[in-house]
Design a protein around this motif. Structure first.
Motif, short mmCIF file in Angstrom:
data_model
loop_
_atom_site.label_atom_id
_atom_site.label_comp_id
_atom_site.label_asym_id
_atom_site.label_seq_id
_atom_site.Cartn_x
_atom_site.Cartn_y
_atom_site.Cartn_z
N TYR A 266 0.83 -1.20 0.00
CA TYR A 266 0.00 0.00 0.00
C TYR A 266 0.87 1.25 0.00
N ASP A 267 0.25 2.36 -0.42
CA ASP A 267 0.94 3.65 -0.40
C ASP A 267 0.86 4.33 0.96
N THR A 268 -0.31 4.21 1.63
CA THR A 268 -0.52 4.95 2.88
C THR A 268 -0.98 4.01 3.99
N VAL A 269 -0.70 4.39 5.21
CA VAL A 269 -1.12 3.58 6.36
C VAL A 269 -2.63 3.59 6.50
N GLU A 270 -3.30 4.64 5.99
CA GLU A 270 -4.76 4.71 6.06
C GLU A 270 -5.42 3.58 5.29
N GLN A 271 -4.73 3.06 4.27
CA GLN A 271 -5.27 1.94 3.53
C GLN A 271 -5.16 0.63 4.30
N VAL A 272 -4.23 0.57 5.23
CA VAL A 272 -4.00 -0.66 5.99
C VAL A 272 -4.97 -0.80 7.15
N LEU A 273 -5.28 0.30 7.81
CA LEU A 273 -6.07 0.27 9.05
C LEU A 273 -7.43 -0.40 8.89
N PRO A 274 -8.23 -0.12 7.83
CA PRO A 274 -9.54 -0.80 7.70
C PRO A 274 -9.41 -2.31 7.59
N LEU A 275 -8.34 -2.79 6.97
CA LEU A 275 -8.15 -4.23 6.82
C LEU A 275 -7.80 -4.87 8.16
#
Length: 310
Positions: A266-275
């Motif tokens: 991913y590019d950003t940590v915000e993309q990881v948090l929902p998962l």
């Protein structure tokens, strides 16, 4: 301060360097990276006037180094380990000797040498001849000689070779301080990418004698995804996780999957948090889960792999 212009060097009609160009400014710490045989050492040797080059030019303070060796008074180097020391002298004697060659009197050089010697961990070996030192301490002696008189341009070829962890940390501090306080420029070749990541402002990457990247570490990292998630679980759970990613993922991302292992970038940590939140709400738990921020080593390897593929 240093300008390398379309530099080319040939061995048996094969290019060791092919139109290499870059600049280095005062106070800047630049890494010169590349695989073995990529041209790093050849570049450094050309800057040191140790080898001749067929095409291009090298300029120091806007003056060509061709037929001019006066610039070498302002250049220090550690090349191929401890070759810049007299093995029958102590590290301190060597450092004072080279400082005097550069016109620095002992009363001015000794306080600097004593401080650097302490930082590099050489004080317990103060009275030993260099020939009696261990491999790592010989490397420290070489660094002491080169750093003590604070030349305007410092060329360091694999400076961490043989050094212990604490000395590497001290060397990072020394280089950073001298670059900031004395406005020295540093050109460093190293396979120790964590060392490079800590201190360098800019990275130049050579591949088969050509420059394939010249920019900041941040720009190098931006050529790849910043975050990586690794999940190991049962095959059916991995399949469900893939479906969730495809439904919820936003921005730039990619995934690689086998039967029970999934790697997502991913590019950003915000993309990881929902998962992570989705995983936490499942009745099953993965066998292992790892989320990490990718570093310069991964970016560098990705750059070389992409260049090879193209």
């Amino acid at each position: 301060m240093l300008a390398v212009r379309e530099l080319s060097k040939f061995y048996q009609n094969k290019p060791a360097l092919d139109n290499v160009s870059f600049n280095l400014n005062r106070g800047e710490i630049v890494a010169l990276l590349g695989a073995n045989g990529s041209g790093k050492t050849t570049t450094v040797q050309a800057i040191c006037n140790l080898i001749e080059f067929e095409q291009g030019d090298i300029q120091f303070d806007d003056v060509s180094v061709k037929n001019n060796t006066r610039y070498l008074r302002h250049v220090g180097a550690v090349l191929d380990g401890s070759r810049n020391t007299n093995w029958r002298l102590t590290a301190h004697q060597n450092a004072e000797y080279f400082a005097q060659i550069k016109g620095i009197k002992p009363k001015h050089s000794r306080p600097v040498i004593n401080k650097l010697s302490s930082q590099l961990g050489l004080e317990p070996h103060r009275h030993k001849e260099v020939m009696k030192l261990s491999t790592g301490n010989k490397q420290k002696a070489s660094l002491l000689c080169a750093l003590a008189y604070q030349p305007e341009l410092m060329l360091l070829d694999e400076p961490t070779l043989g050094l212990d962890f604490s000395t590497v940390n001290e060397l990072q501090q020394i280089i950073s301080e001298q670059a900031a306080n004395a406005e020295q420029g540093f050109l460093i070749t190293s396979h120790d990418l964590s060392f490079i990541d800590q201190i360098c402002d800019r990275v130049i990457v050579l591949e088969q004698g050509k420059v394939i990247f010249n920019g900041s570490i941040r720009e190098l990292n931006q050529q790849m995804f910043r975050y990586e998630m690794k999940v190991v679980a049962e095959r059916e759970h991995i399949a469900r996780f893939q479906e969730t990613i495809q439904l919820t993922a936003q921005g730039n991302w990619e995934q690689h999957c086998d039967e029970n292992r999934l790697v997502v970038h991913y590019d950003t940590v915000e993309q990881v948090l929902p998962l992570l939140s989705w995983l936490n709400n499942q009745s099953w738990r993965p066998q292992s889960l790892q989320v990490s921020e990718l570093n310069i080593e991964k970016a560098y390897r990705t750059l070389l792999a992409n260049k090879e593929a193209s």
